[in-house]
Design a protein around this motif. Structure first.
Motif, PDB file in Angstrom:
ATOM      1  N   PRO A 119       0.819  -1.226   0.000  1.00  0.00           N
ATOM      2  CA  PRO A 119       0.000   0.000   0.000  1.00  0.00           C
ATOM      3  C   PRO A 119       0.851   1.272   0.000  1.00  0.00           C
ATOM      4  O   PRO A 119       0.522   2.248  -0.673  1.00  0.00           O
ATOM      5  CB  PRO A 119      -0.781  -0.096   1.315  1.00  0.00           C
ATOM      6  N   ARG A 120       1.955   1.265   0.721  1.00  0.00           N
ATOM      7  CA  ARG A 120       2.824   2.436   0.773  1.00  0.00           C
ATOM      8  C   ARG A 120       3.329   2.755  -0.638  1.00  0.00           C
ATOM      9  O   ARG A 120       3.279   3.890  -1.098  1.00  0.00           O
ATOM     10  CB  ARG A 120       4.000   2.142   1.709  1.00  0.00           C
ATOM     11  N   GLN A 121       3.779   1.701  -1.326  1.00  0.00           N
ATOM     12  CA  GLN A 121       4.297   1.939  -2.674  1.00  0.00           C
ATOM     13  C   GLN A 121       3.206   2.412  -3.624  1.00  0.00           C
ATOM     14  O   GLN A 121       3.434   3.273  -4.467  1.00  0.00           O
ATOM     15  CB  GLN A 121       4.951   0.654  -3.208  1.00  0.00           C
ATOM     16  N   VAL A 122       2.018   1.850  -3.446  1.00  0.00           N
ATOM     17  CA  VAL A 122       0.898   2.261  -4.288  1.00  0.00           C
ATOM     18  C   VAL A 122       0.584   3.741  -4.051  1.00  0.00           C
ATOM     19  O   VAL A 122       0.394   4.522  -4.986  1.00  0.00           O
ATOM     20  CB  VAL A 122      -0.345   1.383  -4.004  1.00  0.00           C
ATOM     21  N   GLY A 123       0.556   4.121  -2.773  1.00  0.00           N
ATOM     22  CA  GLY A 123       0.284   5.523  -2.420  1.00  0.00           C
ATOM     23  C   GLY A 123       1.310   6.443  -3.055  1.00  0.00           C
ATOM     24  O   GLY A 123       0.974   7.491  -3.608  1.00  0.00           O
ATOM     25  N   ILE A 124       2.551   6.055  -2.987  1.00  0.00           N
ATOM     26  CA  ILE A 124       3.628   6.873  -3.552  1.00  0.00           C
ATOM     27  C   ILE A 124       3.490   6.956  -5.076  1.00  0.00           C
ATOM     28  O   ILE A 124       3.603   8.021  -5.678  1.00  0.00           O
ATOM     29  CB  ILE A 124       5.012   6.284  -3.157  1.00  0.00           C
ATOM     30  N   TYR A 125       3.165   5.811  -5.668  1.00  0.00           N
ATOM     31  CA  TYR A 125       2.981   5.754  -7.124  1.00  0.00           C
ATOM     32  C   TYR A 125       1.878   6.726  -7.575  1.00  0.00           C
ATOM     33  O   TYR A 125       2.038   7.497  -8.515  1.00  0.00           O
ATOM     34  CB  TYR A 125       2.633   4.312  -7.524  1.00  0.00           C
ATOM     35  N   ILE A 126       0.769   6.695  -6.850  1.00  0.00           N
ATOM     36  CA  ILE A 126      -0.347   7.570  -7.243  1.00  0.00           C
ATOM     37  C   ILE A 126       0.029   9.034  -7.028  1.00  0.00           C
ATOM     38  O   ILE A 126      -0.245   9.893  -7.867  1.00  0.00           O
ATOM     39  CB  ILE A 126      -1.636   7.198  -6.479  1.00  0.00           C
ATOM     40  N   ALA A 127       0.699   9.302  -5.919  1.00  0.00           N
ATOM     41  CA  ALA A 127       1.118  10.684  -5.658  1.00  0.00           C
ATOM     42  C   ALA A 127       2.055  11.172  -6.773  1.00  0.00           C
ATOM     43  O   ALA A 127       1.956  12.302  -7.234  1.00  0.00           O
ATOM     44  CB  ALA A 127       1.818  10.789  -4.309  1.00  0.00           C
ATOM     45  N   LYS A 128       2.930  10.300  -7.214  1.00  0.00           N
ATOM     46  CA  LYS A 128       3.883  10.684  -8.260  1.00  0.00           C
ATOM     47  C   LYS A 128       3.148  10.970  -9.574  1.00  0.00           C
ATOM     48  O   LYS A 128       3.474  11.907 -10.289  1.00  0.00           O
ATOM     49  CB  LYS A 128       4.907   9.550  -8.456  1.00  0.00           C
ATOM     50  N   ASN A 129       2.149  10.123  -9.876  1.00  0.00           N
ATOM     51  CA  ASN A 129       1.498  10.249 -11.172  1.00  0.00           C
ATOM     52  C   ASN A 129       0.326  11.221 -11.219  1.00  0.00           C
ATOM     53  O   ASN A 129      -0.073  11.649 -12.280  1.00  0.00           O
ATOM     54  CB  ASN A 129       1.024   8.878 -11.655  1.00  0.00           C
ATOM     55  N   TYR A 130      -0.249  11.517 -10.066  1.00  0.00           N
ATOM     56  CA  TYR A 130      -1.467  12.334 -10.086  1.00  0.00           C
ATOM     57  C   TYR A 130      -1.338  13.654  -9.348  1.00  0.00           C
ATOM     58  O   TYR A 130      -2.310  14.353  -9.155  1.00  0.00           O
ATOM     59  CB  TYR A 130      -2.649  11.545  -9.537  1.00  0.00           C
ATOM     60  N   THR A 131      -0.117  13.976  -8.888  1.00  0.00           N
ATOM     61  CA  THR A 131       0.074  15.311  -8.328  1.00  0.00           C
ATOM     62  C   THR A 131       1.312  15.897  -8.995  1.00  0.00           C
ATOM     63  O   THR A 131       2.025  15.197  -9.703  1.00  0.00           O
ATOM     64  CB  THR A 131       0.337  15.300  -6.805  1.00  0.00           C
ATOM     65  N   THR A 132       1.553  17.175  -8.718  1.00  0.00           N
ATOM     66  CA  THR A 132       2.745  17.790  -9.302  1.00  0.00           C
ATOM     67  C   THR A 132       3.830  17.944  -8.242  1.00  0.00           C
ATOM     68  O   THR A 132       4.778  18.688  -8.419  1.00  0.00           O
ATOM     69  CB  THR A 132       2.393  19.170  -9.889  1.00  0.00           C
ATOM     70  N   LEU A 133       3.674  17.232  -7.131  1.00  0.00           N
ATOM     71  CA  LEU A 133       4.658  17.351  -6.053  1.00  0.00           C
ATOM     72  C   LEU A 133       5.995  16.738  -6.468  1.00  0.00           C
ATOM     73  O   LEU A 133       6.036  15.778  -7.239  1.00  0.00           O
ATOM     74  CB  LEU A 133       4.139  16.643  -4.804  1.00  0.00           C
ATOM     75  N   SER A 134       7.069  17.281  -5.909  1.00  0.00           N
ATOM     76  CA  SER A 134       8.397  16.748  -6.232  1.00  0.00           C
ATOM     77  C   SER A 134       8.614  15.418  -5.494  1.00  0.00           C
ATOM     78  O   SER A 134       7.926  15.118  -4.517  1.00  0.00           O
ATOM     79  CB  SER A 134       9.463  17.735  -5.809  1.00  0.00           C
ATOM     80  N   LEU A 135       9.590  14.641  -5.972  1.00  0.00           N
ATOM     81  CA  LEU A 135       9.895  13.353  -5.339  1.00  0.00           C
ATOM     82  C   LEU A 135      10.211  13.560  -3.855  1.00  0.00           C
ATOM     83  O   LEU A 135       9.797  12.791  -2.997  1.00  0.00           O
ATOM     84  CB  LEU A 135      11.112  12.717  -6.019  1.00  0.00           C
ATOM     85  N   LYS A 136      10.923  14.640  -3.595  1.00  0.00           N
ATOM     86  CA  LYS A 136      11.335  14.912  -2.227  1.00  0.00           C
ATOM     87  C   LYS A 136      10.119  15.149  -1.329  1.00  0.00           C
ATOM     88  O   LYS A 136      10.010  14.588  -0.235  1.00  0.00           O
ATOM     89  CB  LYS A 136      12.252  16.134  -2.225  1.00  0.00           C
ATOM     90  N   THR A 137       9.212  15.966  -1.835  1.00  0.00           N
ATOM     91  CA  THR A 137       8.023  16.267  -1.039  1.00  0.00           C
ATOM     92  C   THR A 137       7.182  15.003  -0.823  1.00  0.00           C
ATOM     93  O   THR A 137       6.688  14.757   0.274  1.00  0.00           O
ATOM     94  CB  THR A 137       7.174  17.341  -1.754  1.00  0.00           C
ATOM     95  N   ILE A 138       7.051  14.214  -1.862  1.00  0.00           N
ATOM     96  CA  ILE A 138       6.270  12.979  -1.709  1.00  0.00           C
ATOM     97  C   ILE A 138       6.917  12.118  -0.628  1.00  0.00           C
ATOM     98  O   ILE A 138       6.241  11.616   0.276  1.00  0.00           O
ATOM     99  CB  ILE A 138       6.186  12.216  -3.052  1.00  0.00           C
TER     100      ILE A 138
END
Ligand code: ADP
Ligand code: MG
Length: 476
Positions: free
Chosen positions: A409-428
């Motif tokens: 689930p953690r990886q899924v959450g990160i994946y979605i954040a990466k693909n569906y927001t404009t936040l930087s990797l660091k912020t995610i």
């Protein structure tokens, strides 16, 4: 860093490099390309933006990244100032189809600048020691009445005329994001103040209220905290869903609410759902909220949307064909904030590319902007949805544990954040328990791999995408 030796163009160019890392390319094109550096005076960089709304949009959506860039370029005392100039184009192509003959344009600019100054002034306006926190730009005059808000608006008007003494105390306005709740409650506050300048009207977001409360607990100044809120005549508190789960703040709010209410002082609140559906709230608080009037804001109908677009265009001094107004009203069916975003992006695009606003430009702008805006979903929403789906807690999701049932689930959450927001990797990474950017990249890659190799997992992702109503399909 010695700012005096730099020039504005260079500083701004460096700022852009920083900004670019944090936002999507489309947004960068739309909101940062049209900006011109004007001057650099000690630690103040002045930039020129094409309209009042443009300035507001930047402040609202990109304050954080602008601040970051300015501080990094100009040091801790760095400041940004805006100069609002409407580009009147090169006459012939009439890029901005301004609704004024040439000589009036400067008057128009002045009007905008005056408006800006008024806003700043009023924001700082204090009634005794109270800062009202009201934004003078939100009024009844520029709040378009429509089927979707008629009842709520008239309840608001009744309160504005007789605060504290109508049956509508408290008034709770609920509805989805971007439908005009904040605008309306601020309009009520502004109207009360303009008619009774001695009344103490206080607008506060629930988030600010919570922070203020925690700060008072920390510094042992709870007494000051409660007398501050008990001293107001009208308390306007925005987005009360934010109080959910905050028991001690709720307890304090309960006391303040009771005292204000007993002494016939007006309480106005907003929430993203009806009071009965508020989660994580004390029952006794909910039953208080039900005392007055619960009124909703609905999705705007076609006519209201047309009127809002028209008003925005008039305000910006831009003329566009009726067919374009209709097209936008028909196509944007999410909320009024997005509607305004489209209008302003359209003006910016037209000014930037020196093109008149026509149906084609409207189409391409909407296509790029609407999906882009919708992509910027909130990271907390992502975490909550993913945790609900996998049946784990958000805490566990952010924890250090390497258990498989948490890692996925953690990886899924990160994946979605990466693909569906404009936040930087660091912020995610920061949102996911302070992980570094290589962990974020690794998570994204694992999810991509699993989607190819594991059919069941892929089906889960598709299901999750549906539940979260993510616009674009998850790509495998
Ligand atoms: P909410 O608080 O419900 O999320 P806001 O009050 O922030 O929504 O409204 C979003 C934007 O839409 C604001 O810029 C607001 O001025 C504008 N808006 C909303 N409703 C109206 C309306 N009826 N007339 C004119 N502008 C509106
Ligand atoms: Mg709001």
């Amino acid at each position: 860093m010695i700012a005096i030796e730099k020039d504005s163009a260079l500083v701004w160019e460096n700022c852009l490099l920083i900004i670019k890392q944090h936002i999507s390319e489309k947004n960068f094109e739309t909101w940062f390309k049209p900006i011109l550096p004007v001057s650099l005076n000690a630690e103040i960089l002045t930039i020129q933006v094409p309209s009042q709304f443009f300035y507001e949009w930047l402040e609202e959506h990109y304050l954080h990244v602008l601040k970051k860039a300015i501080l990094s370029e100009l040091g801790d005392n760095g400041r940004l100032e805006y100069s609002i100039i409407v580009d009147k184009g090169n006459g012939k192509s009439g890029s901005l189809a301004l609704n004024f003959p040439g000589k009036k344009i400067s008057g128009y600019k002045n009007e905008i600048l005056n408006r800006l100054e008024t806003q700043v002034e009023v924001n700082q306006y204090e009634v005794n020691r109270y800062k009202t926190n009201l934004n003078a730009n939100y009024t009844f005059d520029n709040f378009i009445e429509g089927e979707c808000n008629r009842l709520t608006r008239s309840a608001g008007l009744a309160i504005a005329n007789k605060p504290g003494t109508t049956a509508f105390n408290p008034l709770t306005i609920y509805g989805a994001v971007g439908l005009g709740k904040t605008h309306l409650i601020q309009a009520i506050g502004n109207k009360i103040l303009s008619e009774n300048p001695t009344k103490k009207v206080l607008y506060v977001t629930s988030e600010k209220f919570v922070n203020h409360f925690m700060e008072s607990v920390r510094t042992g100044s709870l007494q000051d905290f409660s007398s501050y809120y008990l001293g107001v005549d009208v308390l306007i508190i925005d987005d009360i869903q934010f109080l959910s789960g905050k028991e001690r703040t709720q307890e304090m709010f309960f006391k303040i609410f009771n005292e204000l209410h007993q002494s016939q002082r007006q309480i106005i609140m907003t929430s993203d759902c009806p009071v009965k559906d508020l989660k994580g709230m004390e029952e006794r608080l909910l039953s208080r909220f039900k005392w007055g009037l619960n009124a909703d804001m609905q999705q705007p109908d076609f006519e209201t949307k047309m009127a809002i677009i028209q008003q925005k265009m008039d305000y910006e001094g831009v003329l566009i064909p009726q067919s374009v107004v209709e097209y936008i009203a028909q196509t944007v069916d999410t909320n009024i904030r997005e509607l305004e975003g489209v209008v302003i992006a359209l003006i910016a695009q037209s000014s930037l590319n020196k093109k008149e606003i026509d149906l084609d430009l409207a189409k391409t702008t909407i296509q790029s902007i609407v999906s882009d805006i919708s992509l910027e979903i909130n990271i907390e929403f992502i975490q909550k949805s993913v945790c609900e789906y996998f049946n784990i807690s958000v805490e566990d999701m952010k924890s250090k544990s390497r258990k498989k049932e948490l890692v996925i689930p953690r990886q899924v959450g990160i994946y979605i954040a990466k693909n569906y927001t404009t936040l930087s990797l660091k912020t995610i990474g920061l949102y996911y328990g302070g992980r570094d950017h290589s962990t974020v990249i690794h998570s994204v890659e694992s999810v991509e791999d699993m989607m190819v190799t594991d059919k069941k997992f892929r089906a889960q992702m598709v299901e999750l995408q549906k539940r979260m109503k993510l616009k674009n399909p998850i790509n495998g």
